[in-house]
Design a protein around this motif. Structure first.
Motif, PDB file in Angstrom:
ATOM      1  N   LEU A 159      17.564  -1.277   4.162  1.00 47.70           N
ATOM      2  CA  LEU A 159      16.169  -1.676   3.971  1.00 47.70           C
ATOM      3  C   LEU A 159      16.044  -2.818   2.969  1.00 47.70           C
ATOM      4  CD1 LEU A 159      14.228   1.715   4.006  1.00 47.70           C
ATOM      5  CD2 LEU A 159      13.963  -0.173   5.614  1.00 47.70           C
ATOM      6  N   ASP A 160      16.846  -2.805   1.914  1.00 42.85           N
ATOM      7  CA  ASP A 160      16.822  -3.919   0.960  1.00 42.85           C
ATOM      8  C   ASP A 160      17.320  -5.203   1.616  1.00 42.85           C
ATOM      9  OD1 ASP A 160      15.751  -2.508  -1.168  1.00 42.85           O
ATOM     10  OD2 ASP A 160      17.702  -1.831  -1.879  1.00 42.85           O
ATOM     11  N   ALA A 161      18.283  -5.083   2.522  1.00 40.75           N
ATOM     12  CA  ALA A 161      18.752  -6.262   3.256  1.00 40.75           C
ATOM     13  C   ALA A 161      17.655  -6.817   4.154  1.00 40.75           C
ATOM     14  CB  ALA A 161      19.985  -5.905   4.081  1.00 40.75           C
ATOM     15  N   VAL A 162      16.864  -5.930   4.769  1.00 43.44           N
ATOM     16  CA  VAL A 162      15.735  -6.366   5.600  1.00 43.44           C
ATOM     17  C   VAL A 162      14.679  -7.056   4.734  1.00 43.44           C
ATOM     18  CG1 VAL A 162      13.860  -5.597   7.100  1.00 43.44           C
ATOM     19  CG2 VAL A 162      16.130  -4.579   7.332  1.00 43.44           C
ATOM     20  N   ASN A 165      15.922 -10.457   3.946  1.00 43.33           N
ATOM     21  CA  ASN A 165      15.951 -11.331   5.118  1.00 43.33           C
ATOM     22  C   ASN A 165      14.558 -11.813   5.495  1.00 43.33           C
ATOM     23  OD1 ASN A 165      15.849 -11.512   8.356  1.00 43.33           O
ATOM     24  ND2 ASN A 165      17.904 -12.087   7.651  1.00 43.33           N
ATOM     25  N   LEU A 166      13.559 -10.911   5.406  1.00 42.39           N
ATOM     26  CA  LEU A 166      12.187 -11.264   5.766  1.00 42.39           C
ATOM     27  C   LEU A 166      11.404 -11.866   4.609  1.00 42.39           C
ATOM     28  CD1 LEU A 166      11.205  -8.102   7.881  1.00 42.39           C
ATOM     29  CD2 LEU A 166      12.019 -10.320   8.709  1.00 42.39           C
ATOM     30  N   ASN A 167      11.972 -11.770   3.415  1.00 43.72           N
ATOM     31  CA  ASN A 167      11.332 -12.279   2.196  1.00 43.72           C
ATOM     32  C   ASN A 167      10.003 -11.574   1.913  1.00 43.72           C
ATOM     33  OD1 ASN A 167      11.354 -13.904  -0.115  1.00 43.72           O
ATOM     34  ND2 ASN A 167      10.122 -15.491   0.865  1.00 43.72           N
ATOM     35  N   ARG A 168       9.958 -10.289   2.234  1.00 42.46           N
ATOM     36  CA  ARG A 168       8.783  -9.465   1.925  1.00 42.46           C
ATOM     37  C   ARG A 168       9.191  -7.996   2.047  1.00 42.46           C
ATOM     38  NH1 ARG A 168       7.738 -11.245   7.238  1.00 42.46           N
ATOM     39  NH2 ARG A 168       7.444  -9.538   8.746  1.00 42.46           N
ATOM     40  N   PRO A 169       8.520  -7.108   1.303  1.00 42.99           N
ATOM     41  CA  PRO A 169       8.875  -5.689   1.388  1.00 42.99           C
ATOM     42  C   PRO A 169       8.402  -5.074   2.696  1.00 42.99           C
ATOM     43  CG  PRO A 169       6.998  -5.982  -0.073  1.00 42.99           C
ATOM     44  CD  PRO A 169       7.474  -7.359   0.279  1.00 42.99           C
ATOM     45  N   VAL A 170       9.175  -4.142   3.207  1.00 46.64           N
ATOM     46  CA  VAL A 170       8.809  -3.442   4.434  1.00 46.64           C
ATOM     47  C   VAL A 170       8.717  -1.936   4.158  1.00 46.64           C
ATOM     48  CG1 VAL A 170       9.860  -5.148   5.964  1.00 46.64           C
ATOM     49  CG2 VAL A 170      11.231  -3.203   5.173  1.00 46.64           C
ATOM     50  N   ASN A 192       9.961   3.473  13.188  1.00 45.55           N
ATOM     51  CA  ASN A 192       9.621   2.047  13.227  1.00 45.55           C
ATOM     52  C   ASN A 192       9.531   1.499  11.815  1.00 45.55           C
ATOM     53  OD1 ASN A 192       9.090  -0.401  14.363  1.00 45.55           O
ATOM     54  ND2 ASN A 192       6.975   0.033  14.929  1.00 45.55           N
ATOM     55  N   VAL A 193       9.821   0.217  11.689  1.00 44.11           N
ATOM     56  CA  VAL A 193       9.708  -0.513  10.424  1.00 44.11           C
ATOM     57  C   VAL A 193       8.466  -1.386  10.490  1.00 44.11           C
ATOM     58  CG1 VAL A 193      10.789  -2.242   8.943  1.00 44.11           C
ATOM     59  CG2 VAL A 193      12.190  -0.486  10.023  1.00 44.11           C
ATOM     60  N   VAL A 194       7.635  -1.321   9.460  1.00 43.47           N
ATOM     61  CA  VAL A 194       6.360  -2.036   9.466  1.00 43.47           C
ATOM     62  C   VAL A 194       6.151  -2.720   8.121  1.00 43.47           C
ATOM     63  CG1 VAL A 194       5.274  -0.464  11.112  1.00 43.47           C
ATOM     64  CG2 VAL A 194       5.130   0.024   8.677  1.00 43.47           C
ATOM     65  N   ASP A 195       5.201  -3.654   8.086  1.00 42.25           N
ATOM     66  CA  ASP A 195       4.747  -4.209   6.806  1.00 42.25           C
ATOM     67  C   ASP A 195       3.237  -4.007   6.703  1.00 42.25           C
ATOM     68  OD1 ASP A 195       3.487  -6.267   8.263  1.00 42.25           O
ATOM     69  OD2 ASP A 195       5.226  -7.577   8.079  1.00 42.25           O
ATOM     70  N   ASP A 196       2.640  -4.492   5.629  1.00 43.45           N
ATOM     71  CA  ASP A 196       1.222  -4.243   5.384  1.00 43.45           C
ATOM     72  C   ASP A 196       0.312  -4.895   6.419  1.00 43.45           C
ATOM     73  OD1 ASP A 196       1.894  -2.781   3.193  1.00 43.45           O
ATOM     74  OD2 ASP A 196       1.611  -4.418   1.761  1.00 43.45           O
ATOM     75  N   HIS A 197       0.844  -5.860   7.170  1.00 51.64           N
ATOM     76  CA  HIS A 197       0.016  -6.566   8.156  1.00 51.64           C
ATOM     77  C   HIS A 197       0.143  -5.956   9.548  1.00 51.64           C
ATOM     78  CE1 HIS A 197      -0.698  -9.555   5.074  1.00 51.64           C
ATOM     79  NE2 HIS A 197       0.598  -9.735   4.941  1.00 51.64           N
ATOM     80  N   THR A 198       1.012  -4.929   9.704  1.00 50.22           N
ATOM     81  CA  THR A 198       1.180  -4.295  11.005  1.00 50.22           C
ATOM     82  C   THR A 198      -0.034  -3.429  11.324  1.00 50.22           C
ATOM     83  OG1 THR A 198       3.585  -4.257  10.726  1.00 50.22           O
ATOM     84  CG2 THR A 198       2.650  -2.790  12.391  1.00 50.22           C
ATOM     85  N   ARG A 199      -0.527  -3.556  12.516  1.00 52.47           N
ATOM     86  CA  ARG A 199      -1.690  -2.773  12.928  1.00 52.47           C
ATOM     87  C   ARG A 199      -1.335  -1.295  13.009  1.00 52.47           C
ATOM     88  NH1 ARG A 199      -4.906  -3.363  18.720  1.00 52.47           N
ATOM     89  NH2 ARG A 199      -6.431  -1.695  18.352  1.00 52.47           N
ATOM     90  N   PHE A 385       6.308   5.916   4.948  1.00 53.45           N
ATOM     91  CA  PHE A 385       6.968   5.776   3.652  1.00 53.45           C
ATOM     92  C   PHE A 385       6.757   4.342   3.169  1.00 53.45           C
ATOM     93  CE2 PHE A 385       8.930   9.309   5.730  1.00 53.45           C
ATOM     94  CZ  PHE A 385       9.373  10.165   4.732  1.00 53.45           C
ATOM     95  N   ASN A 386       5.834   4.167   2.220  1.00 57.90           N
ATOM     96  CA  ASN A 386       5.584   2.839   1.646  1.00 57.90           C
ATOM     97  C   ASN A 386       6.446   2.712   0.397  1.00 57.90           C
ATOM     98  OD1 ASN A 386       4.477   0.581   0.209  1.00 57.90           O
ATOM     99  ND2 ASN A 386       2.651   0.741   1.496  1.00 57.90           N
ATOM    100  N   ARG A 387       7.580   2.068   0.547  1.00 55.05           N
ATOM    101  CA  ARG A 387       8.568   2.025  -0.538  1.00 55.05           C
ATOM    102  C   ARG A 387       8.093   1.202  -1.715  1.00 55.05           C
ATOM    103  NH1 ARG A 387      14.062   0.385   0.093  1.00 55.05           N
ATOM    104  NH2 ARG A 387      13.218  -1.548   0.922  1.00 55.05           N
ATOM    105  N   SER A 388       7.537   0.025  -1.458  1.00 55.33           N
ATOM    106  CA  SER A 388       7.173  -0.872  -2.555  1.00 55.33           C
ATOM    107  C   SER A 388       5.975  -0.356  -3.337  1.00 55.33           C
ATOM    108  CB  SER A 388       6.892  -2.281  -2.022  1.00 55.33           C
ATOM    109  OG  SER A 388       5.843  -2.251  -1.058  1.00 55.33           O
ATOM    110  N   ALA A 389       4.965   0.186  -2.630  1.00 56.07           N
ATOM    111  CA  ALA A 389       3.785   0.714  -3.309  1.00 56.07           C
ATOM    112  C   ALA A 389       4.036   2.098  -3.897  1.00 56.07           C
ATOM    113  CB  ALA A 389       2.599   0.763  -2.342  1.00 56.07           C
ATOM    114  N   GLY A 390       5.070   2.789  -3.400  1.00 55.52           N
ATOM    115  CA  GLY A 390       5.439   4.074  -3.972  1.00 55.52           C
ATOM    116  C   GLY A 390       4.550   5.230  -3.550  1.00 55.52           C
TER     117      GLY A 390
END
Length: 485
Positions: A159-162, A165-170, A192-199, A385-390
């Motif tokens: 996940l840290d590699a992702v 690579n994407l230059n943003r937390p997922v 699935n892997v998502v970010d904050d902009h994923t619907r 699981f929102n890793r960056s926001a905890g």
């Protein structure tokens, strides 16, 4: 055989249509959910357990007695093997191996790019792979401090590699559906892997619990209890004004060491005394209609019947601290079909025809002093699981059992305080960190003098080091965390 395959394909297609997503998680009876991956160039295909209770991606690199499926290092042109020895120990089993780096791809996640990631080549293991297991390794999804470690540091997680690579937390989510019927032992789900902009296609309310410490997904468990029959019959979804003060003694004991959400563990594990209390309540309720030997309730033996069981046992309630306020909590309501696990369906022939046997094991286990919320508590739910926001978000789901989430409920005082969920850093850890800062200062001064005197040599060494780090990325975070505990 062809008929069985056709039936299986029809089942998977119908499930996919029902979930509006492609199923990409599968698990055999009593084992966690696994996902298909491609590793290396050319691709080698494997199944990895999706594990929120560890951090390191680790894969078998040798043939085992019951499986000849493993990663062939010599067949990947993109593999970098550092030669550094690393190791990891789990609640059950351990392994040793070598730190490597290669490209990984998930065929079921079309929007996720192939990335180079660190991983462990498992060269030796003990009680780690289950007998005749269909998986070849782990996909660790926790934080760095619980990564595998060795002589050169800890292993960067996939996940840290992702993120890099994407230059943003997922973030990621699990939708665990369990078996599709009472006669099926295979369970299904979606990762699935998502970010904050994923619907977010799940419009149900999200109940969030904070990650108290970013090692494992460590949360505040306020209570785990057997629900009354009366409360099971209510369809209550949200109660915001009612004041329900929890049992402080139970709360403190549940979180005395740690309470974690672990998709790599099957059961709900409870501190020994609470386990005995919960099981006694379930046993007494069950004895009103039938008797099962104590070996079943202790988790040592399975109980079998000639037909699938429809359980009338009470539901279990898991109260979790709310991320919205420190005096609020919400409740995961777990039906008996989740914790009465189907572990085998056997057919045998005799003179009167075919006889079926359906075997079950209890999905609760004594955990010593720790609390573990295994995957059976997540079946029938969607868990983000929102890793960056905890935080971890729970939503009801359209697949699996009819598990529910109710609340939020108010307590009359801070649960962080009354349940002792905020613990100060130990003196040993503080001393270690102070010593590290002191040594860091001395090191900077000494290094400055050396660089001034030996600039050409230092520059050459640094260039070589940079080229190496493009192949393998290491962190000392895990070592510091382990020393501070």
């Amino acid at each position: 055989m062809a008929v069985i395959f056709i039936i299986f394909k029809i089942l998977v297609l119908s499930l996919s249509n029902c979930f509006a997503e492609e199923i990409n998680l599968y698990g055999d009876a009593g084992e966690a959910y696994a996902i298909d991956i491609y590793l290396g160039h050319p691709h080698q295909k494997f199944k990895l357990l999706v594990d929120t209770g560890s951090t390191t991606l680790a894969i078998a690199a040798y043939a085992r007695e019951d499986s000849n499926i493993y990663f062939h290092s010599d067949n990947s042109s993109s593999l970098y093997n550092s030669g550094h020895k690393i190791q990891a120990a789990y609640t059950q089993g351990n392994w040793t191996g070598l730190l490597a780096s290669d490209f990984i791809q998930f065929p079921s996640l079309n929007g996720l790019p192939e990335v180079r990631t660190d991983f462990a080549l498992i060269t030796e293991s003990h009680d780690f792979f289950t007998k005749a297991s269909a998986w070849q390794g782990l996909l660790g999804l926790a934080y760095m401090p619980v990564g595998a470690w060795g002589e050169a540091g800890s292993v960067e997680s996939w996940l840290d590699a992702v993120d890099r690579n994407l230059n943003r937390p997922v973030s990621f989510y699990l939708k665990l559906c369990g078996p599709v019927s009472a006669t099926n032992t295979t369970h299904y789900g979606y990762f699935n892997v998502v970010d904050d902009h994923t619907r977010n296609y799940n419009r149900n309310k999200t109940f969030r619990t904070p990650v108290l410490r970013k090692r494992w997904y460590e949360v505040g468990v306020i209570a785990i209890r057997v629900m009354s029959t009366k409360s099971n019959e209510t369809n209550e979804v949200q109660v915001q004004d009612e004041v329900r003060d929890p049992d402080e003694e139970m709360c403190v004991k549940l979180n005395a060491v740690k309470s974690i959400v672990d998709s790599g563990t099957t059961q709900i594990k409870l501190p020994d005394k609470l386990f005995r209390q919960v099981v006694d309540e379930l046993k007494n309720e069950f004895r009103k209609s039938e008797v099962i030997l104590d070996e079943f309730w202790n988790g040592r033996e399975a109980a079998c019947w000639p037909e699938p069981q429809v359980w009338s046992l009470p539901w279990l309630a898991i109260d979790l601290l709310s991320a919205d306020a420190d005096n609020q909590y919400f409740t995961l309501e777990i039906p008996p079909q989740n914790y009465m696990l189907v572990v085998g369906v056997h057919n045998s022939s005799n003179t009167t025809g075919t006889v079926s046997t359906y075997c079950y094991k209890l999905g609760l286990e004594a955990g010593g002093t720790e609390t573990v919320i295994g995957y059976i508590a997540m079946e029938g739910l969607q868990v983000l699981f929102n890793r960056s926001a905890g935080w971890i978000g729970f939503q009801s789901s359209e697949c699996g059992s009819n598990a529910r989430i109710t609340g939020p409920y108010n307590a009359s005082e801070s649960l962080l305080s009354s349940c002792q969920l905020i613990r100060p850093v130990a003196d040993v850890a503080t001393s270690i960190k102070a010593a590290q800062w002191s040594l860091c200062g001395v090191f900077i001064i000494a290094t400055s003098v050396i660089i001034y005197l030996l600039a050409p040599t230092v520059k050459s060494l640094c260039d070589r080091k940079v080229r190496r780090l493009q192949q393998i990325s290491l962190s000392q975070t895990a070592l510091v965390e382990q020393e501070s505990e």
